[in-house]
Write an enzyme that holds these catalytic residues in place. Structure first.
Site, PDB file in Angstrom:
ATOM      1  N   GLY A  46       0.870  -1.176   0.000  1.00 28.12           N
ATOM      2  CA  GLY A  46       0.000   0.000   0.000  1.00 28.12           C
ATOM      3  C   GLY A  46       0.898   1.214   0.000  1.00 28.12           C
ATOM      4  N   GLU A  47       0.675   2.091   0.934  1.00 24.19           N
ATOM      5  CA  GLU A  47       1.528   3.275   1.064  1.00 24.19           C
ATOM      6  C   GLU A  47       1.979   3.314   2.515  1.00 24.19           C
ATOM      7  OE1 GLU A  47       3.645   6.582   0.744  1.00 24.19           O
ATOM      8  OE2 GLU A  47       2.001   6.562   2.180  1.00 24.19           O
ATOM      9  N   SER A  48       3.269   3.112   2.705  1.00 26.50           N
ATOM     10  CA  SER A  48       3.747   2.859   4.068  1.00 26.50           C
ATOM     11  C   SER A  48       3.565   4.044   5.020  1.00 26.50           C
ATOM     12  CB  SER A  48       5.205   2.390   4.045  1.00 26.50           C
ATOM     13  OG  SER A  48       6.012   3.343   3.417  1.00 26.50           O
ATOM     14  N   CYS A  78       5.883  -5.529   0.171  1.00 22.94           N
ATOM     15  CA  CYS A  78       6.046  -4.163  -0.320  1.00 22.94           C
ATOM     16  C   CYS A  78       6.017  -3.149   0.840  1.00 22.94           C
ATOM     17  CB  CYS A  78       5.003  -3.880  -1.387  1.00 22.94           C
ATOM     18  SG  CYS A  78       5.547  -2.627  -2.530  1.00 22.94           S
ATOM     19  N   ARG A 108      12.725   2.867   0.301  1.00 26.99           N
ATOM     20  CA  ARG A 108      11.271   2.897   0.130  1.00 26.99           C
ATOM     21  C   ARG A 108      10.794   2.829  -1.322  1.00 26.99           C
ATOM     22  NH1 ARG A 108       7.908   7.581   1.808  1.00 26.99           N
ATOM     23  NH2 ARG A 108       6.346   6.347   0.756  1.00 26.99           N
ATOM     24  N   ILE A 142       5.240  -2.611  -7.671  1.00 22.98           N
ATOM     25  CA  ILE A 142       4.480  -1.359  -7.781  1.00 22.98           C
ATOM     26  C   ILE A 142       5.129  -0.309  -6.872  1.00 22.98           C
ATOM     27  CG2 ILE A 142       2.209  -0.272  -7.523  1.00 22.98           C
ATOM     28  CD1 ILE A 142       0.994  -3.119  -7.786  1.00 22.98           C
ATOM     29  N   ARG A 143       5.739   0.688  -7.505  1.00 25.09           N
ATOM     30  CA  ARG A 143       6.499   1.702  -6.742  1.00 25.09           C
ATOM     31  C   ARG A 143       7.236   0.997  -5.590  1.00 25.09           C
ATOM     32  NH1 ARG A 143       5.748   6.556  -3.279  1.00 25.09           N
ATOM     33  NH2 ARG A 143       3.814   5.703  -2.497  1.00 25.09           N
ATOM     34  N   HIS A 200       4.411  -8.159  -5.117  1.00 26.03           N
ATOM     35  CA  HIS A 200       3.045  -8.462  -4.665  1.00 26.03           C
ATOM     36  C   HIS A 200       2.563  -9.846  -5.124  1.00 26.03           C
ATOM     37  CE1 HIS A 200       1.701  -4.387  -3.294  1.00 26.03           C
ATOM     38  NE2 HIS A 200       2.710  -4.000  -4.066  1.00 26.03           N
ATOM     39  N   GLU A 202       0.205 -11.507  -3.989  1.00 25.92           N
ATOM     40  CA  GLU A 202      -1.263 -11.566  -3.877  1.00 25.92           C
ATOM     41  C   GLU A 202      -1.955 -11.068  -5.146  1.00 25.92           C
ATOM     42  OE1 GLU A 202       0.635  -9.317  -2.639  1.00 25.92           O
ATOM     43  OE2 GLU A 202      -0.348  -7.353  -2.635  1.00 25.92           O
TER      44      GLU A 202
HETATM   45  N1  GLN Z   1       6.999   2.414  -1.926  1.00 29.62           N
HETATM   46  C1  GLN Z   1       5.731   2.365  -1.293  1.00 29.62           C
HETATM   47  C2  GLN Z   1       5.787   3.008   0.102  1.00 29.62           C
HETATM   48  O1  GLN Z   1       6.657   3.678   0.447  1.00 29.62           O
HETATM   49  C3  GLN Z   1       5.220   0.955  -1.156  1.00 29.62           C
HETATM   50  C4  GLN Z   1       4.560   0.552  -2.437  1.00 29.62           C
HETATM   51  C5  GLN Z   1       3.694  -0.674  -2.339  1.00 29.62           C
HETATM   52  O2  GLN Z   1       3.394  -1.179  -1.243  1.00 29.62           O
HETATM   53  N2  GLN Z   1       3.240  -1.141  -3.463  1.00 29.62           N
HETATM   54  O3  GLN Z   1       4.898   2.841   0.863  1.00 29.62           O
END
Ligand code: GLN
Length: 246
Positions: A46-48, A78, A108, A142-143, A200, A202
């Site tokens: 997600g977004e940490s 992630c 990150r 993903i990012r 990921h 999942e």
């Molecule tokens: N780089 C993202 C973060 O800092 C994580 C990306 C992800 O969980 N797909 O949260």
């Protein structure tokens, strides 16, 4: 044996669906006391920073740290990997709270921004030994973060060539020089009860990482969890499944 999935933000539904495909019920965790009812935990992507803020708001950090310390299996994917790392580089100003426990330094957004997200076939020898199947696993990044250095107790399960426009910060020189000559970066590790992947699983139809994690709970995945599978029923499992990459 029940598996908790931290359900504050991010791809927790997809993890619950992947567990369901294995006949295991995932329990959504939003409050500290709910951790007492599960014997392992998945922290999704997600977004940490957002996830950390929500975890702080719900006062989850002490209970999450305790869970890790108790030696219960925890898998971070992630953003979840970032959560488990002892050290994170490339954080927003002021940083963010981490659970820690995994002796590594993570970057990150190592691979760049959202539009630089990619998929890659990863060599996963340990997964193949334990789970069988094809020699590679389709990693969805993903990012995505990457692991820049690991402690001696950390087992590297997968790595990936560093994109040509990236360099691994020399201040974070990779320790395992044999495996990582500077051209590769680590994307999956295991340290005792902790499992972490920068990608990921999942979001793919390949459930081998989930199955591998379930085995970390002691005994075979099928033992003690198959009953839950039967409870769910095959039809229910199919109808509530989410779209995934084949
Ligand atoms: N780089 C993202 C973060 O800092 C994580 C990306 C992800 O969980 N797909 O949260």
């Amino acid at each position: 044996m029940s598996v908790g999935v931290l359900a504050l933000q991010g791809s927790f539904n997809e993890h619950v669906a992947a567990l369901r495909r294995l006949g295991v019920k995932g329990v959504e965790i939003r409050k500290p006391e709910q951790l007492q009812s599960v014997s392992s935990l998945i922290i999704p992507g997600g977004e940490s920073t957002t996830m950390a803020k929500l975890a702080e708001y719900h006062n989850l950090f002490p209970a999450l740290r305790e869970f890790v310390k108790m030696g219960k299996p925890v898998w971070g994917t992630c953003a979840g990997l970032i959560f488990l790392a002892n050290k994170a580089a490339g954080q927003k100003t002021g940083g963010q709270e981490l659970i820690g426990g995994l002796n590594c330094t993570v970057h990150r957004n190592f691979f760049g921004s959202q539009i630089q997200s990619f998929e890659a076939e990863l060599q996963v020898p340990e997964i193949v030994v334990k789970e069988g199947g094809p020699p590679t696993f389709r990693g969805v990044f993903i990012r995505a973060p990457a692991i820049l250095e690991v402690g001696p107790e950390v087992e590297v399960l997968a790595n990936i060539p560093v994109p040509s426009n990236k360099t691994v910060d020399p201040n974070h020189a990779l320790e395992n020089q044999e495996e990582n000559t500077g051209e590769k970066v680590i994307v999956a590790v295991k340290q005792g009860n902790l499992l972490a992947t920068a990608f990921h699983p999942e979001l793919t139809a390949d459930t081998r990482w989930h199955s591998y994690f379930l085995k970390m709970m002691g005994g075979e995945a099928g033992v003690g969890t198959s009953a839950v599978g039967e409870e769910l029923g095959l039809e229910e499992r199919r109808s509530t499944d989410l779209p995934i990459f084949q």
